[in-house]
Motif scaffolding. Structure first.
Motif, PDB file in Angstrom:
ATOM      1  N   TYR A 282      -3.867  -4.115   1.095  1.00  0.00           N
ATOM      2  CA  TYR A 282      -3.207  -2.858   1.428  1.00  0.00           C
ATOM      3  C   TYR A 282      -4.045  -1.643   1.016  1.00  0.00           C
ATOM      4  O   TYR A 282      -3.516  -0.540   0.871  1.00  0.00           O
ATOM      5  CB  TYR A 282      -1.843  -2.777   0.738  1.00  0.00           C
ATOM      6  CG  TYR A 282      -0.885  -3.881   1.109  1.00  0.00           C
ATOM      7  CD1 TYR A 282      -0.882  -4.422   2.395  1.00  0.00           C
ATOM      8  CD2 TYR A 282       0.001  -4.409   0.171  1.00  0.00           C
ATOM      9  CE1 TYR A 282      -0.017  -5.454   2.732  1.00  0.00           C
ATOM     10  CE2 TYR A 282       0.878  -5.432   0.514  1.00  0.00           C
ATOM     11  CZ  TYR A 282       0.862  -5.956   1.789  1.00  0.00           C
ATOM     12  OH  TYR A 282       1.727  -6.976   2.128  1.00  0.00           O
ATOM     13  N   ASN A 283      -5.347  -1.830   0.839  1.00  0.00           N
ATOM     14  CA  ASN A 283      -6.178  -0.716   0.403  1.00  0.00           C
ATOM     15  C   ASN A 283      -6.086   0.492   1.328  1.00  0.00           C
ATOM     16  O   ASN A 283      -6.208   1.625   0.883  1.00  0.00           O
ATOM     17  CB  ASN A 283      -7.639  -1.168   0.298  1.00  0.00           C
ATOM     18  CG  ASN A 283      -7.958  -1.761  -1.078  1.00  0.00           C
ATOM     19  OD1 ASN A 283      -7.122  -1.752  -1.967  1.00  0.00           O
ATOM     20  ND2 ASN A 283      -9.159  -2.265  -1.234  1.00  0.00           N
ATOM     21  N   ILE A 284      -5.904   0.252   2.618  1.00  0.00           N
ATOM     22  CA  ILE A 284      -5.829   1.368   3.555  1.00  0.00           C
ATOM     23  C   ILE A 284      -4.381   1.714   3.910  1.00  0.00           C
ATOM     24  O   ILE A 284      -4.137   2.427   4.878  1.00  0.00           O
ATOM     25  CB  ILE A 284      -6.628   1.071   4.838  1.00  0.00           C
ATOM     26  CG1 ILE A 284      -6.073  -0.160   5.561  1.00  0.00           C
ATOM     27  CG2 ILE A 284      -8.105   0.895   4.534  1.00  0.00           C
ATOM     28  CD1 ILE A 284      -6.701  -0.372   6.931  1.00  0.00           C
TER      29      ILE A 284
ATOM     30  N   PHE B 241      -7.780   2.590 -12.733  1.00  0.00           N
ATOM     31  CA  PHE B 241      -9.228   2.559 -12.497  1.00  0.00           C
ATOM     32  C   PHE B 241      -9.447   2.308 -11.016  1.00  0.00           C
ATOM     33  O   PHE B 241      -8.941   1.349 -10.461  1.00  0.00           O
ATOM     34  CB  PHE B 241      -9.887   1.448 -13.317  1.00  0.00           C
ATOM     35  CG  PHE B 241     -11.364   1.678 -13.547  1.00  0.00           C
ATOM     36  CD1 PHE B 241     -12.239   1.830 -12.499  1.00  0.00           C
ATOM     37  CD2 PHE B 241     -11.864   1.750 -14.833  1.00  0.00           C
ATOM     38  CE1 PHE B 241     -13.580   2.055 -12.708  1.00  0.00           C
ATOM     39  CE2 PHE B 241     -13.211   1.970 -15.061  1.00  0.00           C
ATOM     40  CZ  PHE B 241     -14.077   2.121 -13.997  1.00  0.00           C
ATOM     41  N   SER B 242     -10.230   3.185 -10.372  1.00  0.00           N
ATOM     42  CA  SER B 242     -10.355   3.076  -8.923  1.00  0.00           C
ATOM     43  C   SER B 242     -11.653   3.685  -8.434  1.00  0.00           C
ATOM     44  O   SER B 242     -12.277   4.492  -9.115  1.00  0.00           O
ATOM     45  CB  SER B 242      -9.175   3.790  -8.251  1.00  0.00           C
ATOM     46  OG  SER B 242      -9.244   3.680  -6.848  1.00  0.00           O
ATOM     47  N   THR B 243     -12.034   3.287  -7.238  1.00  0.00           N
ATOM     48  CA  THR B 243     -13.119   3.968  -6.536  1.00  0.00           C
ATOM     49  C   THR B 243     -12.595   5.289  -5.969  1.00  0.00           C
ATOM     50  O   THR B 243     -11.399   5.434  -5.689  1.00  0.00           O
ATOM     51  CB  THR B 243     -13.632   3.111  -5.375  1.00  0.00           C
ATOM     52  OG1 THR B 243     -12.560   2.895  -4.444  1.00  0.00           O
ATOM     53  CG2 THR B 243     -14.168   1.765  -5.861  1.00  0.00           C
ATOM     54  N   PRO B 244     -13.481   6.247  -5.766  1.00  0.00           N
ATOM     55  CA  PRO B 244     -13.034   7.502  -5.138  1.00  0.00           C
ATOM     56  C   PRO B 244     -12.517   7.302  -3.719  1.00  0.00           C
ATOM     57  O   PRO B 244     -11.580   7.993  -3.299  1.00  0.00           O
ATOM     58  CB  PRO B 244     -14.292   8.384  -5.171  1.00  0.00           C
ATOM     59  CG  PRO B 244     -15.429   7.463  -5.410  1.00  0.00           C
ATOM     60  CD  PRO B 244     -14.883   6.324  -6.195  1.00  0.00           C
TER      61      PRO B 244
ATOM     62  N   LEU C 180      -7.841   7.883  -0.098  1.00  0.00           N
ATOM     63  CA  LEU C 180      -6.814   7.340   0.796  1.00  0.00           C
ATOM     64  C   LEU C 180      -5.425   7.525   0.203  1.00  0.00           C
ATOM     65  O   LEU C 180      -4.478   7.876   0.904  1.00  0.00           O
ATOM     66  CB  LEU C 180      -7.082   5.859   1.059  1.00  0.00           C
ATOM     67  CG  LEU C 180      -8.147   5.535   2.101  1.00  0.00           C
ATOM     68  CD1 LEU C 180      -8.459   4.042   2.090  1.00  0.00           C
ATOM     69  CD2 LEU C 180      -7.684   5.955   3.493  1.00  0.00           C
ATOM     70  N   MET C 181      -5.291   7.306  -1.098  1.00  0.00           N
ATOM     71  CA  MET C 181      -3.985   7.483  -1.734  1.00  0.00           C
ATOM     72  C   MET C 181      -3.513   8.930  -1.613  1.00  0.00           C
ATOM     73  O   MET C 181      -2.315   9.194  -1.478  1.00  0.00           O
ATOM     74  CB  MET C 181      -4.057   7.078  -3.212  1.00  0.00           C
ATOM     75  CG  MET C 181      -4.275   5.592  -3.452  1.00  0.00           C
ATOM     76  SD  MET C 181      -3.013   4.526  -2.710  1.00  0.00           S
ATOM     77  CE  MET C 181      -1.517   5.176  -3.455  1.00  0.00           C
ATOM     78  N   CYS C 182      -4.444   9.868  -1.623  1.00  0.00           N
ATOM     79  CA  CYS C 182      -4.075  11.286  -1.535  1.00  0.00           C
ATOM     80  C   CYS C 182      -3.560  11.682  -0.157  1.00  0.00           C
ATOM     81  O   CYS C 182      -3.047  12.799   0.012  1.00  0.00           O
ATOM     82  CB  CYS C 182      -5.260  12.168  -1.924  1.00  0.00           C
ATOM     83  SG  CYS C 182      -5.600  12.200  -3.708  1.00  0.00           S
TER      84      CYS C 182
ATOM     85  N   ARG D 131      -9.685   7.920   9.601  1.00  0.00           N
ATOM     86  CA  ARG D 131      -9.894   7.582   8.204  1.00  0.00           C
ATOM     87  C   ARG D 131     -11.058   6.614   8.112  1.00  0.00           C
ATOM     88  O   ARG D 131     -11.358   5.900   9.061  1.00  0.00           O
ATOM     89  CB  ARG D 131      -8.647   6.977   7.550  1.00  0.00           C
ATOM     90  CG  ARG D 131      -8.177   5.667   8.141  1.00  0.00           C
ATOM     91  CD  ARG D 131      -6.977   5.111   7.377  1.00  0.00           C
ATOM     92  NE  ARG D 131      -5.929   6.100   7.206  1.00  0.00           N
ATOM     93  CZ  ARG D 131      -4.775   5.839   6.582  1.00  0.00           C
ATOM     94  NH1 ARG D 131      -4.556   4.642   6.092  1.00  0.00           N
ATOM     95  NH2 ARG D 131      -3.856   6.781   6.465  1.00  0.00           N
ATOM     96  N   LEU D 132     -11.730   6.610   6.968  1.00  0.00           N
ATOM     97  CA  LEU D 132     -12.844   5.701   6.767  1.00  0.00           C
ATOM     98  C   LEU D 132     -12.319   4.374   6.219  1.00  0.00           C
ATOM     99  O   LEU D 132     -11.532   4.369   5.257  1.00  0.00           O
ATOM    100  CB  LEU D 132     -13.863   6.293   5.792  1.00  0.00           C
ATOM    101  CG  LEU D 132     -14.514   7.623   6.195  1.00  0.00           C
ATOM    102  CD1 LEU D 132     -15.656   7.952   5.234  1.00  0.00           C
ATOM    103  CD2 LEU D 132     -15.018   7.592   7.621  1.00  0.00           C
ATOM    104  N   PRO D 133     -12.724   3.248   6.788  1.00  0.00           N
ATOM    105  CA  PRO D 133     -12.259   1.953   6.284  1.00  0.00           C
ATOM    106  C   PRO D 133     -12.856   1.665   4.919  1.00  0.00           C
ATOM    107  O   PRO D 133     -13.945   2.160   4.576  1.00  0.00           O
ATOM    108  CB  PRO D 133     -12.779   0.969   7.334  1.00  0.00           C
ATOM    109  CG  PRO D 133     -13.989   1.633   7.903  1.00  0.00           C
ATOM    110  CD  PRO D 133     -13.676   3.105   7.910  1.00  0.00           C
ATOM    111  N   VAL D 134     -12.149   0.879   4.120  1.00  0.00           N
ATOM    112  CA  VAL D 134     -12.651   0.506   2.795  1.00  0.00           C
ATOM    113  C   VAL D 134     -12.658  -1.008   2.668  1.00  0.00           C
ATOM    114  O   VAL D 134     -11.931  -1.723   3.357  1.00  0.00           O
ATOM    115  CB  VAL D 134     -11.808   1.124   1.658  1.00  0.00           C
ATOM    116  CG1 VAL D 134     -11.895   2.628   1.688  1.00  0.00           C
ATOM    117  CG2 VAL D 134     -10.345   0.674   1.757  1.00  0.00           C
TER     118      VAL D 134
END
Length: 513
Positions: A222-224, A246-249, A254-256, A487-490
């Motif tokens: 569910y990262n995206i 702890f997370s990548t930017p 995406l959370m924002c 959006r950019l995929p992760v």
């Protein structure tokens, strides 16, 4: 000698069996329930002593965490393989690592007949035995992290027990202080979003459990999907409050996009660790706006250095003074040098390659004959690693990263830093996220493409983006191909998925209007 973090986890299992340990898919697993699963796996492992390294196969189930703990308690190393891996990659990981035992949650993968596999859930549930944790040599293997292996055979990063103990000695204290006084430690959840196959998954798990704090395990499928993550984070607020993250930017950006990602929904959140990719000041400002009581800590460290070597709490002054954010000095026993191509120290303020040394640095990749092992060396009895990261140190000893040495390309006769293009794009008010990638054909650079996710509500075209970049970059560095993305995929680890972006290049190019 039993490592402190393992001894502390076992103590919480014995002394506080009813307290929450893991929150996963809306369910809470207590320390006691986790210990029972560990003991069931231990019973099977001790009847099969053939392999010093065990493959654990599954997803982010609590049973997978139990299997990893059982391996560590029994003095064996483990390598985790997410079930999303194709069979040929699992076969290569088994071959490179030499693992002969496989513990699986759910369906068993197809493996060579010589590999003995066992379902993790099997076995009679019982409390964790008092003799569960073995004393072993600190230089014994703890776990192996495999690189992406997109081309050729994957290489493994072997983390020993003494490597991880050196990391936990300072990071554990940092996490303990963050738990704070308004919540009991056992209520102060820490968010784990990355796949357990990556070092970010490891640094989230074991130090947090060792402190008796629960780990909130987000499903990286569910990262995206920010709303899915918010549902998971808010589902157990009566028992576990999210305290740190702890997370990548890329994942946080995406959370924002979800308006509920705020202090109103997560009122006890007090600390973000952000690392793994270049961190933009605009993201930090947005996090501070949404979570005014939370601090943001800028983190850095390669897998080869056991998770992290730098953590710096960002200040308002950092955001005002710097476009590239500081990482502070190397912490604890980590030693950092900035060196030139010949391995000599460069003056402060001069860019060079980041070299790390100390007890957290691994001895080299597996297999031992992998050509990338040239990055490792010994100096004055300490293990050293040339990271391939470019940066400089200021007068105060703070590290500033400038990108990767392998992200420099020659295009139309000009040396171009792709990370510099990304930084320029991130500095535009109308841009939410960006990624600049090289396009190669038969090993030759064919093009440079800039993928841009506009800010919410922004009216941005490829042409207007190029014009705005011209105020920050020379014309030779502005990509001719600018793709606007919703959006950019992760990846499963929360980083921008370069392969997924490059796969979209057959899509029509937006008109420069």
């Amino acid at each position: 000698m039993t490592e402190r973090f393992l001894r502390d986890i076992a103590t919480h299992i014995w002394q506080h069996p009813d307290r929450p340990a893991l929150v996963s898919d809306g369910h809470v697993t207590s320390f006691g329930a986790l210990g029972a699963q560990v003991q069931a796996v231990l019973t099977w492992l001790r009847a099969h002593p053939a392999s010093d390294l065990v493959m654990v196969h599954g997803h982010k189930e609590p049973s997978v965490v139990a299997a990893m703990l059982a391996c560590m308690f029994d003095g064996r190393g483990f390598v985790f393989a997410d079930r999303s891996n194709p069979p040929d990659r699992i076969a290569r990981m088994l071959r490179v690592s030499g693992a002969q035992l496989l513990l699986h949650a759910g369906h068993a993968p197809d493996v060579d007949a010589a590999v003995h596999s066992h379902p993790i859930s099997a076995g009679r549930a019982q409390s964790l035995a008092q003799d569960a944790v073995c004393d072993v040599d600190p230089k014994t293997l703890l776990y192996v992290i495999f690189t992406s292996g997109s081309t050729g055979d994957p290489k493994g990063v072997p983390i020993r027990r003494d490597n991880f103990s050196a990391f936990f000695a300072w990071y554990g204290e940092m996490l303990q202080a963050i738990a704070g006084q308004t919540l009991a430690a056992w209520q102060s959840g820490h968010v784990n979003h990355a796949s357990l196959a990556f070092d970010m998954g490891m640094l989230d798990l074991w130090p947090v459990l060792a402190l008796g704090r629960p780990v909130v395990m987000l499903n990286h499928r569910y990262n995206i999907m920010p709303r899915k993550n918010m549902d998971a984070l808010s589902g157990q607020r009566d028992r576990v409050a999210v305290r740190s993250w702890f997370s990548t930017p890329s994942l946080l950006q995406l959370m924002c996009t979800d308006p509920t990602f705020s202090a109103e929904t997560l009122p006890e959140l007090r600390c973000f660790f952000v690392g793994g990719e270049a961190v933009q000041p605009s993201l930090i400002k947005e996090l501070r706006r949404r979570f005014p009581k939370a601090e943001v800590r800028h983190a850095y460290g390669p897998s080869e250095g056991t998770c992290m070597s730098h953590v710096h709490c960002l200040t308002e002054g950092d955001l005002k003074r710097h476009e590239v954010l500081p990482l502070g000095p190397a912490l604890a026993q980590n030693v950092m040098r900035i060196i030139d191509n010949n391995g000599h120290d460069v003056p402060r303020g001069t860019p060079g390659e980041v070299e790390l040394s100390g007890p957290q640095i691994v001895s080299g990749y597996i297999p031992a004959d992998h050509p990338a092992n040239r990055a490792f060396s010994m100096r004055d009895g300490a293990q050293c690693y040339r990271t391939g990261d470019l940066g400089y140190v200021d007068a105060a000893g703070h590290l500033f990263l400038l990108g990767r040495a392998d992200r420099q390309v020659k295009w139309n006769g000009n040396r171009i830093e792709l990370d510099e293009i990304e930084r320029a794009a991130h500095g535009l008010d109308l841009v939410h996220n960006a990624a600049c990638l090289p396009v190669r054909e038969d090993g030759q650079l064919r093009d440079i493409v800039l993928f841009v996710q506009p800010a919410s509500g922004a009216h941005l075209t490829a042409t207007s983006c190029a014009q705005a970049l011209a105020t920050r970059l020379p014309q030779t560095m502005i990509p001719r191909d600018i793709r606007l993305m919703e959006r950019l995929p992760v990846t499963v680890n929360g980083k921008v998925d370069s392969q997924a972006l490059l796969a979209q290049l057959n899509a029509p190019i937006p008109e420069h209007t």
